[in-house]
Write an enzyme that holds these catalytic residues in place. Structure first.
Site, mmCIF file in Angstrom:
data_model
loop_
_atom_site.group_PDB
_atom_site.id
_atom_site.type_symbol
_atom_site.label_atom_id
_atom_site.label_comp_id
_atom_site.label_asym_id
_atom_site.label_seq_id
_atom_site.Cartn_x
_atom_site.Cartn_y
_atom_site.Cartn_z
ATOM 1 N N SER A 277 0.830 -1.205 0.000
ATOM 2 C CA SER A 277 0.000 0.000 0.000
ATOM 3 C C SER A 277 0.864 1.254 0.000
ATOM 4 O O SER A 277 1.962 1.275 0.579
ATOM 5 C CB SER A 277 -0.864 -0.020 1.267
ATOM 6 O OG SER A 277 -1.375 1.261 1.526
ATOM 7 N N TYR B 60 -2.291 -0.307 10.037
ATOM 8 C CA TYR B 60 -2.469 -0.890 8.699
ATOM 9 C C TYR B 60 -1.179 -0.750 7.892
ATOM 10 O O TYR B 60 -0.664 -1.724 7.329
ATOM 11 C CB TYR B 60 -3.635 -0.181 7.986
ATOM 12 C CG TYR B 60 -3.739 -0.522 6.517
ATOM 13 C CD1 TYR B 60 -4.073 -1.806 6.106
ATOM 14 C CD2 TYR B 60 -3.484 0.443 5.542
ATOM 15 C CE1 TYR B 60 -4.157 -2.119 4.748
ATOM 16 C CE2 TYR B 60 -3.570 0.136 4.193
ATOM 17 C CZ TYR B 60 -3.901 -1.145 3.801
ATOM 18 O OH TYR B 60 -3.977 -1.461 2.470
HETATM 19 N N1 LIG Z 1 -8.467 -0.441 -2.635
HETATM 20 C C1 LIG Z 1 -7.418 0.338 -2.371
HETATM 21 O O1 LIG Z 1 -7.434 1.550 -2.609
HETATM 22 C C2 LIG Z 1 -6.154 -0.258 -1.798
HETATM 23 C C3 LIG Z 1 -5.085 0.601 -1.552
HETATM 24 C C4 LIG Z 1 -3.903 0.081 -1.038
HETATM 25 C C5 LIG Z 1 -3.792 -1.271 -0.806
HETATM 26 N N2 LIG Z 1 -4.861 -2.109 -1.036
HETATM 27 C C6 LIG Z 1 -4.674 -3.540 -0.759
HETATM 28 O O2 LIG Z 1 -5.149 -4.282 -1.873
HETATM 29 C C7 LIG Z 1 -5.711 -5.512 -1.435
HETATM 30 C C8 LIG Z 1 -7.123 -5.660 -1.955
HETATM 31 O O3 LIG Z 1 -7.893 -4.565 -1.469
HETATM 32 P P1 LIG Z 1 -9.416 -4.345 -1.808
HETATM 33 O O4 LIG Z 1 -9.614 -2.894 -1.989
HETATM 34 O O5 LIG Z 1 -9.831 -5.294 -2.862
HETATM 35 O O6 LIG Z 1 -10.053 -4.745 -0.400
HETATM 36 P P2 LIG Z 1 -11.333 -5.665 -0.041
HETATM 37 O O7 LIG Z 1 -11.527 -5.494 1.425
HETATM 38 O O8 LIG Z 1 -12.450 -5.351 -0.960
HETATM 39 O O9 LIG Z 1 -10.804 -7.123 -0.365
HETATM 40 C C9 LIG Z 1 -10.064 -7.907 0.545
HETATM 41 C C10 LIG Z 1 -10.763 -9.241 0.674
HETATM 42 O O10 LIG Z 1 -9.979 -10.052 1.568
HETATM 43 C C11 LIG Z 1 -10.862 -10.811 2.354
HETATM 44 N N3 LIG Z 1 -10.157 -11.178 3.593
HETATM 45 C C12 LIG Z 1 -9.762 -10.355 4.603
HETATM 46 N N4 LIG Z 1 -9.149 -11.064 5.563
HETATM 47 C C13 LIG Z 1 -9.150 -12.363 5.135
HETATM 48 C C14 LIG Z 1 -8.665 -13.572 5.686
HETATM 49 N N5 LIG Z 1 -8.042 -13.601 6.874
HETATM 50 N N6 LIG Z 1 -8.839 -14.716 4.986
HETATM 51 C C15 LIG Z 1 -9.473 -14.718 3.774
HETATM 52 N N7 LIG Z 1 -9.962 -13.596 3.214
HETATM 53 C C16 LIG Z 1 -9.798 -12.434 3.889
HETATM 54 C C17 LIG Z 1 -12.067 -9.924 2.613
HETATM 55 O O11 LIG Z 1 -13.237 -10.674 2.897
HETATM 56 C C18 LIG Z 1 -12.162 -9.146 1.292
HETATM 57 O O12 LIG Z 1 -13.125 -9.721 0.426
HETATM 58 C C19 LIG Z 1 -5.599 -5.499 0.087
HETATM 59 O O13 LIG Z 1 -4.421 -6.192 0.440
HETATM 60 C C20 LIG Z 1 -5.476 -4.036 0.418
HETATM 61 O O14 LIG Z 1 -4.799 -3.847 1.646
HETATM 62 C C21 LIG Z 1 -6.034 -1.624 -1.539
#
Ligand SMILES: NC(=O)c1ccc[n+]([C@@H]2O[C@H](COP(=O)([O-])OP(=O)(O)OC[C@H]3O[C@@H](n4cnc5c(N)ncnc54)[C@H](O)[C@@H]3O)[C@@H](O)[C@H]2O)c1
Length: 328
Positions: A132, A159
Protein backbone atom coordinates in the site's frame (compact mmCIF):
# COMPACT_ATOMS: atom_id res chain seq x y z
CA UNK A 1 1.19 -27.71 -24.87
CA UNK A 2 0.10 -28.81 -21.37
CA UNK A 3 -2.42 -26.48 -19.70
CA UNK A 4 -0.82 -24.28 -17.06
CA UNK A 5 -1.74 -24.79 -13.42
CA UNK A 6 -4.48 -22.52 -12.05
CA UNK A 7 -3.56 -19.21 -10.42
CA UNK A 8 -4.49 -18.74 -6.77
CA UNK A 9 -6.15 -15.36 -6.17
CA UNK A 10 -6.73 -14.49 -2.50
CA UNK A 11 -9.35 -11.88 -1.66
CA UNK A 12 -11.38 -12.99 -4.71
CA UNK A 13 -14.63 -11.69 -3.18
CA UNK A 14 -12.93 -8.32 -2.61
CA UNK A 15 -12.85 -5.29 -4.88
CA UNK A 16 -9.46 -5.78 -6.53
CA UNK A 17 -9.38 -9.59 -6.27
CA UNK A 18 -12.70 -10.04 -8.06
CA UNK A 19 -11.62 -7.79 -10.94
CA UNK A 20 -8.22 -9.50 -11.20
CA UNK A 21 -9.76 -12.98 -11.24
CA UNK A 22 -12.13 -11.94 -14.06
CA UNK A 23 -9.24 -10.55 -16.14
CA UNK A 24 -7.22 -13.76 -15.71
CA UNK A 25 -10.23 -15.93 -16.61
CA UNK A 26 -10.90 -13.78 -19.68
CA UNK A 27 -7.46 -14.61 -21.07
CA UNK A 28 -8.05 -18.32 -20.56
CA UNK A 29 -6.36 -18.95 -17.20
CA UNK A 30 -7.92 -21.14 -14.56
CA UNK A 31 -8.36 -19.38 -11.20
CA UNK A 32 -8.79 -20.66 -7.68
CA UNK A 33 -10.30 -17.92 -5.53
CA UNK A 34 -10.04 -17.77 -1.75
CA UNK A 35 -11.86 -15.41 0.59
CA UNK A 36 -13.34 -15.56 4.08
CA UNK A 37 -16.11 -13.13 3.01
CA UNK A 38 -15.81 -11.34 6.34
CA UNK A 39 -18.11 -8.52 7.46
CA UNK A 40 -15.64 -5.62 7.56
CA UNK A 41 -18.08 -4.12 5.04
CA UNK A 42 -21.41 -5.40 3.72
CA UNK A 43 -20.90 -9.12 2.91
CA UNK A 44 -23.85 -8.90 0.48
CA UNK A 45 -21.62 -6.85 -1.85
CA UNK A 46 -18.92 -9.55 -1.61
CA UNK A 47 -21.51 -12.26 -2.35
CA UNK A 48 -22.74 -10.24 -5.33
CA UNK A 49 -19.17 -10.02 -6.65
CA UNK A 50 -18.84 -13.80 -6.26
CA UNK A 51 -22.13 -14.30 -8.11
CA UNK A 52 -20.52 -12.68 -11.19
CA UNK A 53 -18.40 -15.85 -11.50
CA UNK A 54 -21.49 -18.07 -11.88
CA UNK A 55 -21.28 -19.88 -15.17
CA UNK A 56 -17.72 -18.64 -15.88
CA UNK A 57 -15.50 -21.59 -16.87
CA UNK A 58 -12.29 -22.20 -14.95
CA UNK A 59 -13.24 -20.56 -11.63
CA UNK A 60 -13.24 -22.49 -8.38
CA UNK A 61 -13.97 -20.78 -5.04
CA UNK A 62 -12.91 -21.70 -1.49
CA UNK A 63 -14.36 -19.90 1.50
CA UNK A 64 -11.40 -19.99 3.89
CA UNK A 65 -9.24 -17.89 6.17
CA UNK A 66 -5.79 -17.27 4.67
CA UNK A 67 -4.30 -17.38 8.17
CA UNK A 68 -5.20 -21.09 8.26
CA UNK A 69 -1.77 -22.27 7.08
CA UNK A 70 -2.73 -25.92 6.70
CA UNK A 71 -5.66 -25.15 4.39
CA UNK A 72 -3.57 -22.76 2.27
CA UNK A 73 -0.72 -25.31 1.98
CA UNK A 74 -3.19 -28.00 0.92
CA UNK A 75 -4.86 -25.75 -1.69
CA UNK A 76 -1.50 -24.88 -3.23
CA UNK A 77 -0.17 -28.47 -3.14
CA UNK A 78 -3.34 -30.21 -4.37
CA UNK A 79 -3.72 -27.88 -7.35
CA UNK A 80 -0.05 -27.71 -8.37
CA UNK A 81 -0.15 -23.92 -7.94
CA UNK A 82 2.96 -22.08 -9.16
CA UNK A 83 1.54 -18.50 -9.37
CA UNK A 84 -0.29 -16.60 -6.62
CA UNK A 85 -1.90 -13.15 -6.58
CA UNK A 86 -2.34 -12.44 -2.90
CA UNK A 87 -4.84 -9.62 -2.28
CA UNK A 88 -6.75 -10.73 0.83
CA UNK A 89 -6.09 -8.42 3.75
CA UNK A 90 -7.67 -6.35 6.44
CA UNK A 91 -7.78 -2.97 4.73
CA UNK A 92 -8.63 0.48 6.04
CA UNK A 93 -6.74 2.94 8.19
CA UNK A 94 -9.46 4.10 10.59
CA UNK A 95 -10.73 0.58 11.45
CA UNK A 96 -7.27 -0.35 12.78
CA UNK A 97 -7.74 2.02 15.70
CA UNK A 98 -10.69 -0.06 17.02
CA UNK A 99 -9.72 -3.51 15.69
CA UNK A 100 -5.93 -3.90 15.79
CA UNK A 101 -5.94 -7.71 16.02
CA UNK A 102 -7.81 -8.11 12.72
CA UNK A 103 -4.64 -6.72 11.06
CA UNK A 104 -2.37 -9.10 12.94
CA UNK A 105 -4.38 -12.12 11.74
CA UNK A 106 -5.18 -11.25 8.12
CA UNK A 107 -2.11 -9.21 7.23
CA UNK A 108 0.72 -10.79 9.24
CA UNK A 109 -0.35 -14.41 9.91
CA UNK A 110 -2.17 -14.45 6.54
CA UNK A 111 0.85 -13.27 4.56
CA UNK A 112 3.11 -15.76 6.35
CA UNK A 113 0.80 -18.67 5.67
CA UNK A 114 0.65 -17.80 1.93
CA UNK A 115 4.44 -17.55 1.77
CA UNK A 116 4.85 -20.88 3.58
CA UNK A 117 2.52 -22.55 1.07
CA UNK A 118 4.50 -21.02 -1.84
CA UNK A 119 7.91 -22.01 -0.58
CA UNK A 120 6.98 -25.68 -0.46
CA UNK A 121 5.37 -25.71 -3.93
CA UNK A 122 7.46 -27.52 -6.58
CA UNK A 123 8.45 -25.25 -9.49
CA UNK A 124 6.92 -22.19 -7.84
CA UNK A 125 7.15 -19.23 -10.25
CA UNK A 126 5.84 -16.01 -8.70
CA UNK A 127 4.02 -14.56 -5.68
CA UNK A 128 2.50 -11.13 -6.34
CA UNK A 129 1.13 -9.53 -3.17
CA UNK A 130 -0.65 -6.30 -2.24
CA UNK A 131 1.17 -3.60 -0.34
CA UNK A 132 0.00 0.00 0.00
CA UNK A 133 1.00 3.61 -0.58
CA UNK A 134 0.42 4.08 3.16
CA UNK A 135 3.90 2.61 3.80
CA UNK A 136 5.32 6.02 2.79
CA UNK A 137 3.84 7.63 5.91
CA UNK A 138 2.94 11.30 6.17
CA UNK A 139 5.95 12.74 4.34
CA UNK A 140 5.97 15.66 1.92
CA UNK A 141 5.80 14.35 -1.63
CA UNK A 142 7.23 16.33 -4.52
CA UNK A 143 8.45 15.99 -8.09
CA UNK A 144 7.10 12.90 -9.81
CA UNK A 145 5.75 11.40 -6.54
CA UNK A 146 6.96 8.77 -4.08
CA UNK A 147 9.65 6.45 -5.42
CA UNK A 148 10.21 2.88 -4.25
CA UNK A 149 13.65 3.65 -2.80
CA UNK A 150 12.25 5.94 -0.06
CA UNK A 151 13.06 4.36 3.32
CA UNK A 152 9.31 3.81 4.14
CA UNK A 153 10.27 3.42 7.79
CA UNK A 154 7.77 5.78 9.46
CA UNK A 155 4.25 4.33 9.17
CA UNK A 156 1.50 6.40 10.84
CA UNK A 157 -1.13 3.63 11.09
CA UNK A 158 -1.11 -0.01 12.16
CA UNK A 159 -2.47 -0.89 8.70
CA UNK A 160 0.60 0.73 7.08
CA UNK A 161 2.93 -0.97 9.57
CA UNK A 162 1.52 -4.42 8.73
CA UNK A 163 1.79 -3.76 4.98
CA UNK A 164 5.44 -2.71 5.37
CA UNK A 165 5.99 -5.79 7.56
CA UNK A 166 4.66 -7.97 4.70
CA UNK A 167 7.26 -6.46 2.37
CA UNK A 168 10.04 -7.18 4.87
CA UNK A 169 8.79 -10.73 5.53
CA UNK A 170 8.82 -11.29 1.76
CA UNK A 171 12.34 -9.90 1.55
CA UNK A 172 13.48 -12.43 4.16
CA UNK A 173 11.67 -15.33 2.42
CA UNK A 174 13.11 -14.40 -0.98
CA UNK A 175 16.60 -14.45 0.55
CA UNK A 176 15.98 -17.68 2.49
CA UNK A 177 14.03 -19.75 -0.02
CA UNK A 178 14.54 -18.01 -3.36
CA UNK A 179 11.02 -17.94 -4.81
CA UNK A 180 10.39 -14.73 -6.82
CA UNK A 181 8.03 -12.15 -5.30
CA UNK A 182 6.57 -8.77 -6.22
CA UNK A 183 4.92 -6.42 -3.74
CA UNK A 184 2.63 -3.82 -5.33
CA UNK A 185 2.09 -0.55 -3.48
CA UNK A 186 -1.44 0.42 -4.54
CA UNK A 187 -2.47 4.09 -4.50
CA UNK A 188 -6.22 4.66 -3.76
CA UNK A 189 -8.09 2.33 -6.10
CA UNK A 190 -11.66 3.20 -7.17
CA UNK A 191 -14.32 2.14 -9.65
CA UNK A 192 -17.38 -0.09 -10.14
CA UNK A 193 -17.71 -2.84 -7.47
CA UNK A 194 -15.56 -0.65 -5.18
CA UNK A 195 -15.28 -0.60 -1.41
CA UNK A 196 -18.02 1.08 0.65
CA UNK A 197 -15.50 2.18 3.32
CA UNK A 198 -13.72 4.50 0.87
CA UNK A 199 -14.48 8.21 0.67
CA UNK A 200 -15.83 8.41 -2.92
CA UNK A 201 -18.24 5.52 -2.20
CA UNK A 202 -19.54 6.96 1.10
CA UNK A 203 -19.90 10.40 -0.51
CA UNK A 204 -21.99 8.88 -3.30
CA UNK A 205 -24.36 7.18 -0.83
CA UNK A 206 -24.81 10.46 1.06
CA UNK A 207 -25.11 12.78 -1.94
CA UNK A 208 -27.81 10.59 -3.51
CA UNK A 209 -29.72 10.46 -0.22
CA UNK A 210 -29.40 14.24 0.18
CA UNK A 211 -27.33 13.86 3.39
CA UNK A 212 -24.36 16.15 4.12
CA UNK A 213 -20.83 14.78 3.62
CA UNK A 214 -17.95 15.21 6.07
CA UNK A 215 -14.80 16.48 4.39
CA UNK A 216 -11.77 15.54 6.50
CA UNK A 217 -8.45 17.37 6.54
CA UNK A 218 -10.42 20.52 5.61
CA UNK A 219 -10.40 19.18 2.03
CA UNK A 220 -6.64 19.76 1.71
CA UNK A 221 -5.71 16.08 1.22
CA UNK A 222 -4.55 14.96 -2.22
CA UNK A 223 -4.57 11.43 -3.61
CA UNK A 224 -3.68 9.44 -6.66
CA UNK A 225 -7.04 7.96 -7.65
CA UNK A 226 -6.32 4.84 -9.68
CA UNK A 227 -9.08 3.25 -11.76
CA UNK A 228 -9.64 -0.46 -11.14
CA UNK A 229 -8.94 -1.55 -14.75
CA UNK A 230 -5.59 0.27 -14.69
CA UNK A 231 -4.71 -1.46 -11.40
CA UNK A 232 -5.58 -4.85 -12.90
CA UNK A 233 -3.37 -4.05 -15.94
CA UNK A 234 -0.49 -3.46 -13.53
CA UNK A 235 -1.15 -6.58 -11.44
CA UNK A 236 -1.33 -8.89 -14.45
CA UNK A 237 1.66 -7.17 -16.10
CA UNK A 238 3.71 -7.66 -12.94
CA UNK A 239 2.56 -11.29 -12.62
CA UNK A 240 3.78 -11.99 -16.15
CA UNK A 241 7.23 -10.49 -15.44
CA UNK A 242 8.61 -12.24 -12.35
CA UNK A 243 11.92 -11.06 -10.94
CA UNK A 244 14.93 -13.38 -10.75
CA UNK A 245 15.10 -16.11 -8.10
CA UNK A 246 16.01 -14.74 -4.70
CA UNK A 247 14.37 -11.38 -5.37
CA UNK A 248 11.50 -9.59 -3.69
CA UNK A 249 10.73 -6.56 -5.82
CA UNK A 250 8.50 -3.71 -4.60
CA UNK A 251 6.72 -1.53 -7.19
CA UNK A 252 4.39 1.47 -7.02
CA UNK A 253 1.12 1.18 -8.89
CA UNK A 254 -0.91 4.37 -9.11
CA UNK A 255 -2.20 7.02 -11.44
CA UNK A 256 0.75 9.40 -10.92
CA UNK A 257 -1.57 12.40 -11.03
CA UNK A 258 -2.64 13.72 -7.60
CA UNK A 259 -6.15 15.12 -7.21
CA UNK A 260 -7.21 17.31 -4.29
CA UNK A 261 -10.17 16.13 -2.23
CA UNK A 262 -12.28 19.16 -3.22
CA UNK A 263 -11.61 18.51 -6.91
CA UNK A 264 -12.58 14.85 -6.42
CA UNK A 265 -15.85 15.94 -4.81
CA UNK A 266 -16.62 18.36 -7.65
CA UNK A 267 -15.91 15.63 -10.21
CA UNK A 268 -18.20 13.26 -8.30
CA UNK A 269 -20.94 15.93 -8.15
CA UNK A 270 -20.74 16.22 -11.93
CA UNK A 271 -20.83 12.43 -12.38
CA UNK A 272 -23.91 12.19 -10.12
CA UNK A 273 -25.58 15.36 -11.39
CA UNK A 274 -26.09 16.48 -7.76
CA UNK A 275 -24.44 19.01 -5.44
CA UNK A 276 -23.05 17.92 -2.06
CA UNK A 277 -23.66 19.71 1.21
CA UNK A 278 -20.19 19.75 2.84
CA UNK A 279 -19.19 19.84 6.51
CA UNK A 280 -15.49 20.58 6.93
CA UNK A 281 -13.62 18.47 9.54
CA UNK A 282 -9.98 18.29 10.73
CA UNK A 283 -7.56 15.46 9.78
CA UNK A 284 -8.26 12.02 11.27
CA UNK A 285 -5.56 10.05 13.10
CA UNK A 286 -3.56 7.87 10.69
CA UNK A 287 -4.53 9.79 7.55
CA UNK A 288 -1.80 11.21 5.36
CA UNK A 289 -1.87 14.59 3.61
CA UNK A 290 -0.79 13.65 0.11
CA UNK A 291 0.21 10.51 -1.76
CA UNK A 292 0.97 9.97 -5.40
CA UNK A 293 3.13 7.50 -7.19
CA UNK A 294 6.16 7.59 -9.40
CA UNK A 295 5.30 4.56 -11.55
CA UNK A 296 8.32 4.62 -13.86
CA UNK A 297 9.65 1.25 -12.62
CA UNK A 298 6.40 -0.61 -13.32
CA UNK A 299 6.06 1.25 -16.65
CA UNK A 300 9.58 0.22 -17.75
CA UNK A 301 8.94 -3.39 -16.77
CA UNK A 302 5.45 -3.94 -18.20
CA UNK A 303 4.50 -0.90 -20.32
CA UNK A 304 2.00 0.05 -17.57
CA UNK A 305 0.20 3.26 -18.35
CA UNK A 306 -2.90 4.44 -16.48
CA UNK A 307 -5.60 5.21 -19.06
CA UNK A 308 -8.82 6.12 -17.25
CA UNK A 309 -9.05 9.70 -16.01
CA UNK A 310 -10.98 10.53 -12.82
CA UNK A 311 -14.01 12.12 -14.58
CA UNK A 312 -14.47 9.03 -16.76
CA UNK A 313 -13.81 6.60 -13.89
CA UNK A 314 -16.28 8.31 -11.54
CA UNK A 315 -18.91 8.43 -14.30
CA UNK A 316 -18.54 4.66 -14.71
CA UNK A 317 -18.70 4.22 -10.92
CA UNK A 318 -21.86 6.36 -10.66
CA UNK A 319 -23.55 4.31 -13.40
CA UNK A 320 -22.62 1.03 -11.66
CA UNK A 321 -23.75 2.37 -8.26
CA UNK A 322 -27.16 3.46 -9.55
CA UNK A 323 -27.68 0.15 -11.29
CA UNK A 324 -26.48 -1.99 -8.36
CA UNK A 325 -28.40 -0.18 -5.62
CA UNK A 326 -31.25 0.93 -7.88
CA UNK A 327 -30.56 4.41 -6.49
CA UNK A 328 -32.07 7.60 -7.91
N1 LIG B 1 -8.47 -0.44 -2.64
C1 LIG B 1 -7.42 0.34 -2.37
O1 LIG B 1 -7.43 1.55 -2.61
C2 LIG B 1 -6.15 -0.26 -1.80
C3 LIG B 1 -5.08 0.60 -1.55
C4 LIG B 1 -3.90 0.08 -1.04
C5 LIG B 1 -3.79 -1.27 -0.81
N2 LIG B 1 -4.86 -2.11 -1.04
C6 LIG B 1 -4.67 -3.54 -0.76
O2 LIG B 1 -5.15 -4.28 -1.87
C7 LIG B 1 -5.71 -5.51 -1.44
C8 LIG B 1 -7.12 -5.66 -1.95
O3 LIG B 1 -7.89 -4.56 -1.47
P1 LIG B 1 -9.42 -4.35 -1.81
O4 LIG B 1 -9.61 -2.89 -1.99
O5 LIG B 1 -9.83 -5.29 -2.86
O6 LIG B 1 -10.05 -4.75 -0.40
P2 LIG B 1 -11.33 -5.67 -0.04
O7 LIG B 1 -11.53 -5.49 1.43
O8 LIG B 1 -12.45 -5.35 -0.96
O9 LIG B 1 -10.80 -7.12 -0.36
C9 LIG B 1 -10.06 -7.91 0.54
C10 LIG B 1 -10.76 -9.24 0.67
O10 LIG B 1 -9.98 -10.05 1.57
C11 LIG B 1 -10.86 -10.81 2.35
N3 LIG B 1 -10.16 -11.18 3.59
C12 LIG B 1 -9.76 -10.36 4.60
N4 LIG B 1 -9.15 -11.06 5.56
C13 LIG B 1 -9.15 -12.36 5.13
C14 LIG B 1 -8.67 -13.57 5.69
N5 LIG B 1 -8.04 -13.60 6.87
N6 LIG B 1 -8.84 -14.72 4.99
C15 LIG B 1 -9.47 -14.72 3.77
N7 LIG B 1 -9.96 -13.60 3.21
C16 LIG B 1 -9.80 -12.43 3.89
C17 LIG B 1 -12.07 -9.92 2.61
O11 LIG B 1 -13.24 -10.67 2.90
C18 LIG B 1 -12.16 -9.15 1.29
O12 LIG B 1 -13.13 -9.72 0.43
C19 LIG B 1 -5.60 -5.50 0.09
O13 LIG B 1 -4.42 -6.19 0.44
C20 LIG B 1 -5.48 -4.04 0.42
O14 LIG B 1 -4.80 -3.85 1.65
C21 LIG B 1 -6.03 -1.62 -1.54
Amino acid sequence: MAARAPILVTGAAGFIGHATAHRLLARGERVIGVDSVNDYYDPALKEARLATFDGVDGFDFHRADIADAETMARLVADNGITRVVHLAAQAGVRYSIENPFAYERSNLAGHLSIMEACRHAPGFEHLVYASSSSVYGDKPVGGAGFTEDEPAASPVSLYAATKRACELMSQAYAALYGFPQTGLRFFTVYGPWGRPDMAYFGFTQKILRGDPIEVFGEGKMARDFTYIDDIVDGIVGALDHPPARGQNRVLNIGDSHPVGLMEMIETLETALGRKAEKIMRPMQPGDVTATYADVSKLAALTGYQPRVMLAEGLTRFAAWYRDFYRAA
